[in-house]
Design a protein around this motif. Structure first.
Motif, PDB file in Angstrom:
ATOM      1  N   VAL A  70     -25.043   9.008   2.547  1.00 19.69           N
ATOM      2  CA  VAL A  70     -25.771   8.293   3.599  1.00 19.69           C
ATOM      3  C   VAL A  70     -24.793   7.565   4.518  1.00 19.69           C
ATOM      4  CG1 VAL A  70     -27.338   6.353   4.018  1.00 19.69           C
ATOM      5  CG2 VAL A  70     -27.914   8.059   2.302  1.00 19.69           C
ATOM      6  N   MET A  71     -23.777   6.948   3.949  1.00 21.33           N
ATOM      7  CA  MET A  71     -22.818   6.196   4.757  1.00 21.33           C
ATOM      8  C   MET A  71     -21.973   7.112   5.643  1.00 21.33           C
ATOM      9  SD  MET A  71     -23.660   3.186   4.228  1.00 21.33           S
ATOM     10  CE  MET A  71     -22.405   2.160   4.914  1.00 21.33           C
ATOM     11  N   LYS A  72     -21.848   8.376   5.302  1.00 22.99           N
ATOM     12  CA  LYS A  72     -21.105   9.330   6.128  1.00 22.99           C
ATOM     13  C   LYS A  72     -21.954   9.898   7.263  1.00 22.99           C
ATOM     14  CE  LYS A  72     -18.144  10.725   2.326  1.00 22.99           C
ATOM     15  NZ  LYS A  72     -17.854  11.770   1.336  1.00 22.99           N
ATOM     16  N   ASP A  73     -23.271   9.852   7.112  1.00 21.20           N
ATOM     17  CA  ASP A  73     -24.192  10.376   8.112  1.00 21.20           C
ATOM     18  C   ASP A  73     -24.657   9.223   9.002  1.00 21.20           C
ATOM     19  OD1 ASP A  73     -26.133  11.672   9.598  1.00 21.20           O
ATOM     20  OD2 ASP A  73     -27.542  11.888   7.929  1.00 21.20           O
ATOM     21  N   ALA A  74     -24.274   9.256  10.273  1.00 19.58           N
ATOM     22  CA  ALA A  74     -24.566   8.140  11.188  1.00 19.58           C
ATOM     23  C   ALA A  74     -26.067   7.876  11.329  1.00 19.58           C
ATOM     24  CB  ALA A  74     -23.951   8.410  12.556  1.00 19.58           C
ATOM     25  N   GLY A  75     -26.873   8.912  11.398  1.00 14.43           N
ATOM     26  CA  GLY A  75     -28.318   8.737  11.541  1.00 14.43           C
ATOM     27  C   GLY A  75     -28.945   8.109  10.311  1.00 14.43           C
ATOM     28  N   ALA A  76     -28.568   8.595   9.146  1.00 16.48           N
ATOM     29  CA  ALA A  76     -29.110   8.034   7.899  1.00 16.48           C
ATOM     30  C   ALA A  76     -28.609   6.607   7.686  1.00 16.48           C
ATOM     31  CB  ALA A  76     -28.726   8.917   6.720  1.00 16.48           C
ATOM     32  N   ARG A  77     -27.342   6.358   7.994  1.00 12.76           N
ATOM     33  CA  ARG A  77     -26.771   5.019   7.839  1.00 12.76           C
ATOM     34  C   ARG A  77     -27.477   4.014   8.752  1.00 12.76           C
ATOM     35  NH1 ARG A  77     -21.556   5.814   9.249  1.00 12.76           N
ATOM     36  NH2 ARG A  77     -22.043   5.242  11.391  1.00 12.76           N
ATOM     37  N   PHE A  78     -27.864   4.466   9.935  1.00 11.49           N
ATOM     38  CA  PHE A  78     -28.550   3.576  10.868  1.00 11.49           C
ATOM     39  C   PHE A  78     -29.799   2.973  10.223  1.00 11.49           C
ATOM     40  CE2 PHE A  78     -31.767   2.830  14.132  1.00 11.49           C
ATOM     41  CZ  PHE A  78     -31.099   1.920  14.930  1.00 11.49           C
ATOM     42  N   PHE A  79     -30.645   3.810   9.623  1.00 17.89           N
ATOM     43  CA  PHE A  79     -31.881   3.295   9.039  1.00 17.89           C
ATOM     44  C   PHE A  79     -31.657   2.656   7.671  1.00 17.89           C
ATOM     45  CE2 PHE A  79     -33.710   6.236  12.151  1.00 17.89           C
ATOM     46  CZ  PHE A  79     -34.562   5.343  12.777  1.00 17.89           C
ATOM     47  N   ALA A  80     -30.678   3.139   6.927  1.00 19.46           N
ATOM     48  CA  ALA A  80     -30.441   2.589   5.591  1.00 19.46           C
ATOM     49  C   ALA A  80     -29.776   1.222   5.630  1.00 19.46           C
ATOM     50  CB  ALA A  80     -29.567   3.550   4.783  1.00 19.46           C
ATOM     51  N   VAL A  81     -28.943   0.968   6.650  1.00 10.52           N
ATOM     52  CA  VAL A  81     -28.160  -0.267   6.665  1.00 10.52           C
ATOM     53  C   VAL A  81     -28.275  -1.025   7.990  1.00 10.52           C
ATOM     54  CG1 VAL A  81     -25.839  -1.226   6.411  1.00 10.52           C
ATOM     55  CG2 VAL A  81     -26.504   0.750   5.049  1.00 10.52           C
TER      56      VAL A  81
END
Length: 151
Positions: free
Chosen positions: A77-88
């Motif tokens: 998730v931290m490597k994927d900018a889109g997923a990181r946006f919503f996760a963090v």
């Protein structure tokens, strides 16, 4: 249920943004007191209520949809900018906006000097509004979403 909450969360952001901008502008202007407080007080209350509802809806979405999908996969998730946006990023900045709005209203309420009071409201509402603008998944960005979500 997920789609309904997501749609409400998406549409309510416009009320929050309008209230944030209006509260910030009202705090800058030298407006006279009206019945029930100043315009900054009224817009600040609308902003605070809207952000509290947004936070409630957002936390429901986060704990029922986002968190279960990222548990055990945080490195990816931290490597994927889109997923990181919503996760963090989204949740952190939005929680910051809620906290700053509440703190600003409390600090202003405890300040006797009108100019100092307006400055505290301006700074806090301005920062909260900036956080909201930065944390919204605008179309065209890495985690972009539609401006108006329809179920």
């Amino acid at each position: 249920m997920y789609t309904t909450i997501l749609t409400l969360h998406s549409w309510l952001r416009w009320v929050a943004l309008i209230a944030g901008v209006a509260a910030t502008i009202a705090a800058v202007r030298t407006d006279t007191a009206v019945a029930g407080g100043t315009r900054a007080d009224r817009w600040g209350l609308v902003l605070m209520i809207t952000l509290d509802i947004q936070m409630l809806l957002g936390l429901v979405l986060y704990f029922t949809h986002t968190l279960p999908s990222i548990q055990g996969h945080m490195a990816e998730v931290m490597k994927d900018a889109g997923a990181r946006f919503f996760a963090v990023e989204h949740i952190t900045m939005m929680l910051g906006a809620v906290v700053i709005t509440h703190v600003g209203r409390i600090l202003a309420r405890k300040t006797a000097n009108a100019d100092a009071r307006r400055m505290k409201l301006f700074v806090c509402f301005g920062i909260a509004t900036a956080f909201m603008f930065l944390a919204i998944p605008w179309p065209g960005l890495r985690a972009g979403r539609p401006l108006f979500r329809v179920p």
